[in-house]
Design a protein around this motif. Sequence first.
Motif, PDB file in Angstrom:
ATOM      1  N   LYS A 140       0.806  -1.216   0.000  1.00 42.76           N
ATOM      2  CA  LYS A 140       0.000   0.000   0.000  1.00 42.76           C
ATOM      3  C   LYS A 140       0.842   1.270   0.000  1.00 42.76           C
ATOM      4  N   CYS A 141       1.954   1.244   0.743  1.00 41.62           N
ATOM      5  CA  CYS A 141       2.741   2.478   0.864  1.00 41.62           C
ATOM      6  C   CYS A 141       4.172   2.132   1.254  1.00 41.62           C
ATOM      7  N   ILE A 142       5.138   2.887   0.714  1.00 44.75           N
ATOM      8  CA  ILE A 142       6.556   2.773   1.082  1.00 44.75           C
ATOM      9  C   ILE A 142       7.064   4.184   1.362  1.00 44.75           C
ATOM     10  N   GLU A 143       7.526   4.423   2.594  1.00 44.59           N
ATOM     11  CA  GLU A 143       7.995   5.751   2.991  1.00 44.59           C
ATOM     12  C   GLU A 143       9.312   5.649   3.752  1.00 44.59           C
ATOM     13  N   LEU A 144      10.047   6.748   3.735  1.00 42.40           N
ATOM     14  CA  LEU A 144      11.274   6.893   4.524  1.00 42.40           C
ATOM     15  C   LEU A 144      11.293   8.302   5.093  1.00 42.40           C
ATOM     16  N   LYS A 145      11.529   8.410   6.388  1.00 41.27           N
ATOM     17  CA  LYS A 145      11.537   9.716   7.042  1.00 41.27           C
ATOM     18  C   LYS A 145      12.855   9.943   7.756  1.00 41.27           C
ATOM     19  N   PHE A 146      13.441  11.118   7.515  1.00 42.25           N
ATOM     20  CA  PHE A 146      14.650  11.544   8.221  1.00 42.25           C
ATOM     21  C   PHE A 146      14.258  12.607   9.236  1.00 42.25           C
ATOM     22  N   MET A 147      14.740  12.441  10.479  1.00 42.26           N
ATOM     23  CA  MET A 147      14.337  13.348  11.548  1.00 42.26           C
ATOM     24  C   MET A 147      15.523  13.658  12.445  1.00 42.26           C
ATOM     25  N   GLY A 148      15.677  14.937  12.777  1.00 36.91           N
ATOM     26  CA  GLY A 148      16.653  15.364  13.768  1.00 36.91           C
ATOM     27  C   GLY A 148      15.943  16.083  14.898  1.00 36.91           C
ATOM     28  N   ARG A 149      16.207  15.651  16.141  1.00 35.10           N
ATOM     29  CA  ARG A 149      15.528  16.231  17.295  1.00 35.10           C
ATOM     30  C   ARG A 149      16.518  16.535  18.412  1.00 35.10           C
ATOM     31  N   GLU A 150      16.197  17.577  19.159  1.00 36.20           N
ATOM     32  CA  GLU A 150      16.970  17.951  20.342  1.00 36.20           C
ATOM     33  C   GLU A 150      16.042  17.931  21.544  1.00 36.20           C
ATOM     34  N   LYS A 151      16.434  17.158  22.572  1.00 38.00           N
ATOM     35  CA  LYS A 151      15.627  17.041  23.785  1.00 38.00           C
ATOM     36  C   LYS A 151      16.401  17.585  24.977  1.00 38.00           C
ATOM     37  N   GLY A 177      11.165  24.369  38.475  1.00 36.10           N
ATOM     38  CA  GLY A 177      10.514  23.065  38.452  1.00 36.10           C
ATOM     39  C   GLY A 177      11.214  22.141  37.472  1.00 36.10           C
ATOM     40  N   ALA A 178      10.492  21.152  36.996  1.00 36.16           N
ATOM     41  CA  ALA A 178      11.040  20.244  35.986  1.00 36.16           C
ATOM     42  C   ALA A 178      10.999  20.913  34.616  1.00 36.16           C
ATOM     43  N   ILE A 179      12.037  20.675  33.815  1.00 37.09           N
ATOM     44  CA  ILE A 179      12.118  21.240  32.469  1.00 37.09           C
ATOM     45  C   ILE A 179      12.109  20.096  31.468  1.00 37.09           C
ATOM     46  N   ARG A 180      11.154  20.127  30.560  1.00 40.52           N
ATOM     47  CA  ARG A 180      11.060  19.149  29.480  1.00 40.52           C
ATOM     48  C   ARG A 180      10.791  19.907  28.190  1.00 40.52           C
ATOM     49  N   GLU A 181      11.802  19.956  27.337  1.00 40.52           N
ATOM     50  CA  GLU A 181      11.656  20.675  26.076  1.00 40.52           C
ATOM     51  C   GLU A 181      12.146  19.790  24.936  1.00 40.52           C
ATOM     52  N   GLU A 182      11.525  19.949  23.799  1.00 40.19           N
ATOM     53  CA  GLU A 182      11.914  19.191  22.611  1.00 40.19           C
ATOM     54  C   GLU A 182      11.659  20.040  21.378  1.00 40.19           C
ATOM     55  N   ARG A 183      12.622  20.028  20.474  1.00 38.60           N
ATOM     56  CA  ARG A 183      12.441  20.790  19.236  1.00 38.60           C
ATOM     57  C   ARG A 183      12.957  19.997  18.047  1.00 38.60           C
ATOM     58  N   GLU A 184      12.328  20.245  16.921  1.00 36.75           N
ATOM     59  CA  GLU A 184      12.703  19.577  15.684  1.00 36.75           C
ATOM     60  C   GLU A 184      13.808  20.362  14.989  1.00 36.75           C
ATOM     61  N   LEU A 185      14.904  19.696  14.666  1.00 36.73           N
ATOM     62  CA  LEU A 185      16.038  20.339  14.002  1.00 36.73           C
ATOM     63  C   LEU A 185      15.916  20.268  12.483  1.00 36.73           C
ATOM     64  N   ILE A 186      15.466  19.130  11.981  1.00 35.86           N
ATOM     65  CA  ILE A 186      15.322  18.939  10.537  1.00 35.86           C
ATOM     66  C   ILE A 186      14.394  17.756  10.307  1.00 35.86           C
ATOM     67  N   SER A 187      13.665  17.790   9.207  1.00 35.55           N
ATOM     68  CA  SER A 187      12.743  16.696   8.900  1.00 35.55           C
ATOM     69  C   SER A 187      12.525  16.623   7.391  1.00 35.55           C
ATOM     70  N   ASN A 188      12.456  15.404   6.886  1.00 34.35           N
ATOM     71  CA  ASN A 188      12.169  15.204   5.461  1.00 34.35           C
ATOM     72  C   ASN A 188      11.588  13.806   5.267  1.00 34.35           C
ATOM     73  N   THR A 189      10.581  13.691   4.383  1.00 35.75           N
ATOM     74  CA  THR A 189       9.935  12.413   4.114  1.00 35.75           C
ATOM     75  C   THR A 189       9.974  12.118   2.619  1.00 35.75           C
ATOM     76  N   TRP A 190      10.417  10.909   2.283  1.00 32.94           N
ATOM     77  CA  TRP A 190      10.370  10.418   0.914  1.00 32.94           C
ATOM     78  C   TRP A 190       9.237   9.399   0.812  1.00 32.94           C
ATOM     79  N   THR A 191       8.364   9.575  -0.170  1.00 31.05           N
ATOM     80  CA  THR A 191       7.290   8.623  -0.429  1.00 31.05           C
ATOM     81  C   THR A 191       7.603   7.933  -1.752  1.00 31.05           C
ATOM     82  N   PHE A 192       8.034   6.671  -1.677  1.00 32.24           N
ATOM     83  CA  PHE A 192       8.444   5.945  -2.870  1.00 32.24           C
ATOM     84  C   PHE A 192       7.267   5.257  -3.548  1.00 32.24           C
ATOM     85  N   LEU A 193       6.254   4.943  -2.766  1.00 32.52           N
ATOM     86  CA  LEU A 193       5.036   4.359  -3.327  1.00 32.52           C
ATOM     87  C   LEU A 193       3.863   5.031  -2.644  1.00 32.52           C
ATOM     88  N   ASP A 194       3.156   5.896  -3.399  1.00 36.90           N
ATOM     89  CA  ASP A 194       2.062   6.674  -2.821  1.00 36.90           C
ATOM     90  C   ASP A 194       0.875   5.783  -2.496  1.00 36.90           C
TER      91      ASP A 194
END
Length: 393
Positions: A42-53, A67-84
């Motif tokens: 049905k679908c073939i995908e590949l995702k590249f993700m960079g995160r900082e926690k 208090g407690a500190i919990r932060e997360e941010r996205e550094l880079i993201s890209n998705t390849w869809t080889f079979l839609d």
Amino acid sequence: MSKLDIQLVEPVISFRGGPREAIGCFLRGDLIIHLQKPTKVKCIELKFMGREKIGFSEGTCPIRNAGAIREERELISNTWTFLDPIPTKLTASATRFHLLRKSNPKSMQSRLLPAGKHTYPFEIFLPGNLPETIKTDHVHVEYTLEGKLMTNGVFPCRKIKKHIEVVRTIPDHLNSQGVATAREITDTFAYEISLPKLAYPIGQTAPLDIKISPLSKHFVLHGIKVEIHEKCVYHIRGRDVTSNNIVLSEALPIFDKTILSEDGTDGFFYGRTLPLKLPKFSSLVHPSCDTSTLTITHQMKIVFIVSAPILATHKMQIKVNMNVKMLSCKCMDDHDVALPNYDEDSCYCPLDPVYQRMAHLVLGDVDVDLDDAPPDYEKAIAEERIPSEETRA
């Protein structure tokens, strides 16, 4: 039965220069799917993700009332869809179930792929200002590739995840310059310290060359100790939070007197090249880095334990500080000397291909412990012949 694999052209991403100088590089590879029999996909995908926690518990956070500190941010993201995915056409009677069917993988049409190996190449440019891969007690930067294959059957979704190592280097010609420092201490002795390179990977052996020339016949060398201090500075919510740790403390072997004609008092000096084993990669030592969230620096301290009975009755400690940079254990020097293999999987250093990890080393200052020093030493400090005093804890 289907099997997924991710093969990279460059297993380690290496940026040359700091975040402002590095031009970046490409992450390239193939997503490979092995099908043992014809399969409806049905679908073939590949995702590249960079995160900082970023994470501080309420008991460990040094910021008052934070208090407690919990932060997360996205550094880079890209998705390849080889079979839609192809949505199933809805009939008029199924219109009211449109939203449910649209979000349900079973509502996607399948395409029949033949048995065998299916290769899907991918490529993405990574800017040179991305932070390096790092994992400390409070900051975690990681990059991952995740492939996904959706089929029919009992287990319709298969995934594969691969971590990508990102490091930062400097050009070879800068690293090969090495580093050296020398100084004379108040007509008592002179020292010369040198390293053939500016930076070394974690777990490697650094050849530390030390030469001590007595300038007084009363000079006695009792021992030499080497320490490496790691300093982590977290830049959190406009505040700098600092932690310090000693990652290496080693007493060096006693020096033998090497005879030289017309060199030093009584014609001898202390000299030796010492193979200094740097600490292995663990939770206690990390590669040097400088990002918007975290700065990690390392300082090597060479401590000379000496005495000159005619000047002082007690031993003194002369400290030489040099700023060094620790590099990832997944690297080798430019002479193809293999790094040691570690028992832990997380400590394994790949040997092929060869990636060089170099960084800049800046000479530090010299500190003298003068708790029991004679007046001559205080006079020398006033005349700026010896750096300022540092009281030892």
